[in-house]
Design a protein around this motif. Sequence first.
Motif, PDB file in Angstrom:
ATOM      1  N   PHE B  45      -1.358  -7.974  -0.342  1.00  0.00           N
ATOM      2  CA  PHE B  45      -1.546  -6.574  -0.044  1.00  0.00           C
ATOM      3  C   PHE B  45      -2.060  -5.782  -1.224  1.00  0.00           C
ATOM      4  O   PHE B  45      -2.221  -4.588  -1.139  1.00  0.00           O
ATOM      5  N   CYS B  46      -2.287  -6.460  -2.313  1.00  0.00           N
ATOM      6  CA  CYS B  46      -2.854  -5.754  -3.453  1.00  0.00           C
ATOM      7  C   CYS B  46      -4.297  -6.196  -3.589  1.00  0.00           C
ATOM      8  O   CYS B  46      -4.574  -7.341  -3.892  1.00  0.00           O
ATOM      9  N   HIS B  53     -12.334   0.387  -2.275  1.00  0.00           N
ATOM     10  CA  HIS B  53     -12.352   0.648  -0.829  1.00  0.00           C
ATOM     11  C   HIS B  53     -10.998   0.311  -0.238  1.00  0.00           C
ATOM     12  O   HIS B  53     -10.159  -0.317  -0.875  1.00  0.00           O
ATOM     13  N   ASP B  54     -10.840   0.708   1.018  1.00  0.00           N
ATOM     14  CA  ASP B  54      -9.648   0.301   1.750  1.00  0.00           C
ATOM     15  C   ASP B  54      -9.820  -1.150   2.155  1.00  0.00           C
ATOM     16  O   ASP B  54     -10.934  -1.671   2.206  1.00  0.00           O
ATOM     17  N   TRP B  55      -8.704  -1.757   2.462  1.00  0.00           N
ATOM     18  CA  TRP B  55      -8.737  -3.142   2.915  1.00  0.00           C
ATOM     19  C   TRP B  55      -8.032  -3.234   4.261  1.00  0.00           C
ATOM     20  O   TRP B  55      -7.009  -2.581   4.485  1.00  0.00           O
ATOM     21  N   ILE B  56      -8.589  -4.054   5.141  1.00  0.00           N
ATOM     22  CA  ILE B  56      -8.011  -4.195   6.471  1.00  0.00           C
ATOM     23  C   ILE B  56      -7.551  -5.626   6.661  1.00  0.00           C
ATOM     24  O   ILE B  56      -8.251  -6.562   6.273  1.00  0.00           O
ATOM     25  N   GLY B  57      -6.377  -5.773   7.219  1.00  0.00           N
ATOM     26  CA  GLY B  57      -5.782  -7.100   7.337  1.00  0.00           C
ATOM     27  C   GLY B  57      -5.925  -7.690   8.728  1.00  0.00           C
ATOM     28  O   GLY B  57      -6.512  -7.094   9.609  1.00  0.00           O
ATOM     29  N   ARG B  66      -4.484  -3.946  13.333  1.00  0.00           N
ATOM     30  CA  ARG B  66      -4.781  -4.423  11.976  1.00  0.00           C
ATOM     31  C   ARG B  66      -4.321  -3.393  10.954  1.00  0.00           C
ATOM     32  O   ARG B  66      -4.789  -2.249  10.984  1.00  0.00           O
ATOM     33  N   PRO B  67      -3.430  -3.779  10.049  1.00  0.00           N
ATOM     34  CA  PRO B  67      -2.977  -2.809   9.042  1.00  0.00           C
ATOM     35  C   PRO B  67      -4.069  -2.531   8.017  1.00  0.00           C
ATOM     36  O   PRO B  67      -4.860  -3.408   7.687  1.00  0.00           O
ATOM     37  N   VAL B  68      -4.080  -1.315   7.538  1.00  0.00           N
ATOM     38  CA  VAL B  68      -5.070  -0.925   6.539  1.00  0.00           C
ATOM     39  C   VAL B  68      -4.329  -0.577   5.256  1.00  0.00           C
ATOM     40  O   VAL B  68      -3.338   0.145   5.275  1.00  0.00           O
ATOM     41  N   HIS B  69      -4.830  -1.124   4.160  1.00  0.00           N
ATOM     42  CA  HIS B  69      -4.280  -0.791   2.848  1.00  0.00           C
ATOM     43  C   HIS B  69      -5.191   0.281   2.272  1.00  0.00           C
ATOM     44  O   HIS B  69      -6.355   0.009   1.953  1.00  0.00           O
ATOM     45  N   PHE B  70      -4.655   1.498   2.166  1.00  0.00           N
ATOM     46  CA  PHE B  70      -5.506   2.614   1.747  1.00  0.00           C
ATOM     47  C   PHE B  70      -5.648   2.675   0.239  1.00  0.00           C
ATOM     48  O   PHE B  70      -4.669   2.629  -0.495  1.00  0.00           O
ATOM     49  N   VAL B  72      -6.227   4.488  -3.201  1.00  0.00           N
ATOM     50  CA  VAL B  72      -5.957   5.831  -3.730  1.00  0.00           C
ATOM     51  C   VAL B  72      -6.810   6.041  -4.980  1.00  0.00           C
ATOM     52  O   VAL B  72      -6.492   5.511  -6.035  1.00  0.00           O
ATOM     53  N   GLN B  88      -2.323   7.074   7.279  1.00  0.00           N
ATOM     54  CA  GLN B  88      -1.178   6.204   7.019  1.00  0.00           C
ATOM     55  C   GLN B  88      -0.091   6.447   8.044  1.00  0.00           C
ATOM     56  O   GLN B  88       0.475   5.510   8.618  1.00  0.00           O
TER      57      GLN B  88
END
Lengths: 443, 192
Positions: B45-46, B53-57, B66-70, B72, B88
Amino acid sequence: MATSPHTLSSRLLTGGVGGCVWYLERRAVQASPHKFMHLFRNASKQWVTFQHFTFLKRMYVTQLNRSLRQQIKPKAEPVASPFLEKSSSSQAKAEVYEMKPFAPSTLSLPRKPNETELIELESASIIEGSVDVGKETKDEKQWKEMKLRVDDLPGILARLSKIKLTALVVSTTSAGFALAPGPFDLSCFLLTSVGTGLASCAANSINQFFEVPFDSNMNRTKNRPLVRGQISPLLTVTFAACCAVPGVALLTWGVNPLTGALGLFNIFLYTCCYTPLKRVSIANTWVGAVVGAIPPVMGWTAATGSLDAGAFLLGGILYSWQFPHFNALSWGLREDYSRGGYCMMSVTHPALCRRVALRHCLALLALSAAAPALGVTTWTFPVIALPINLYISYLGFRFYRDADRKSSRKLFFCSLWHLPLLLLLMLTCKQRGVDRDSGEPQS
Amino acid sequence: MAAWRVLGKRRLPTLGRAFAARSCRLAPERGAECGEAARSRVSRFCPPRTSCHDWIGPPDKHSNLRPVHFHVPEDESAAEQKLRELRQETQEWNQQFWANQNVTFRKEKEEFIHSRLKAKGLGLRTESGQKATLNAEEMADFYKEFLSKNFQKHMHYNRDWYKRNFAITFFMGRVALERVWNKLRPKQKTSS
């Protein structure tokens, strides 16, 4: 004069269906009537296989064929779906459930569990760690950066606008245009096709924009661009606007205001009526049938500038066709609809679903018979269309009686080739040279 | 081709992608932690340190979302922060709804199958040891019942989802316009 617009329009119509059919059809027109029927049978057989496979492969996948789809689907980026089924993703679960809202004041990791997770894992033994790392590496690979690559954009936009469905919609519009009386105007035809295509792209994009969480939960739609995060909602809306505005403008000022108004109305009907209604009432199916019926009417109004009886007949044929097509398709998707909260006849009123499908198969017979009465085609049309109309009605009856997966699939796949063939037959039997004053067909 | 890619990258903010930050500089502390994470490969998740950019899982097991890692950015503006928080929060809300929905569905489906099999006098397993299932026609009653039972829940969800979706898109547009505006007047900033 009489033959050239006919062959040209027929060619353009089938251009969207398949090059092989185009070629065969051209030969057919030039050949004798006996060979003509033979070639048509071959064309329809070939086309059945082609379309059957194409649709099976890409669009209408039932749960039975889930594995088939995952193997064949071409991917720019690997989605690794087999992994998803097998991985325990217990950490994923923990991660997601324990997500806390980000505190903007801190510049630490956005999620506290991530921090504790790091500490825990760092202090874990190497043996334990390596097992976890193995699993995590797999999971890690499935995380994709949400960066829009310009190279991917055409593919993404094609999927967003449901380009294949758009192509079918444009081909029904072309059929409507070609079937309308009067001389064939190529520039008007092209403007109508492009305008309708753009309007359809816009409507499909907005539909996907509204339905992201629902699409995620249905097997048929879970690989759409917005669901996969390949494009942002803002870009989707922008793209839809960039299609809708030129599309409707093209239709209004390039063709005629009536066609433009119909195009705009259809976009509205699909995005603002049908899409939300899908989750509220089974009436959505009837609204959706109207949405499908309008494109050929648009083709007709583009050619003639008015809403004649012929326009309504064509619209009626498309309207009636939607029911055996959609009701049969929805029969195999009942579980997904139920879980996702979609109000479909197949779930809430199964008997009605089958009754309506049969009813409209029979309506197709009646509408085909009405075509010569309204001067759209010659009397040859209902005669040569009788076999396919009877066949679809028979399958509709089997679906009504048996109410099982097998009969629903047969009806659905039949509907896929029935409509293009019906339109093709209409074109070949088009009533030519109608004297507008007396209404009598000139020989 | 390479030049085009660079051009594409530069154009990203103006395309309206809210995730493409102007600067890719992560905060030092976070950067260090992420660096450690990347090195030891302990957490998926890192995202990589260089990513802005954001990352989508992959789809979640329960919710299929699909979770998104925003991401910052260091120089996140108020509008960007508001957008990110809304996204979020919507993600969590969606996750909760659909996970609950799907888990409930599976549970009730199992119960339905068990009760029907019992009523038919059949065991829970077939002769070959496979889990016994009912065919689609028998399941139809359950699907109908489940749908009608959850109708009100879906109505509320639909309404909220449409509101959130519009809000997120609106804020995305605002952020994009803000970025374009800031890009167009850097000269003014430096001169004053």
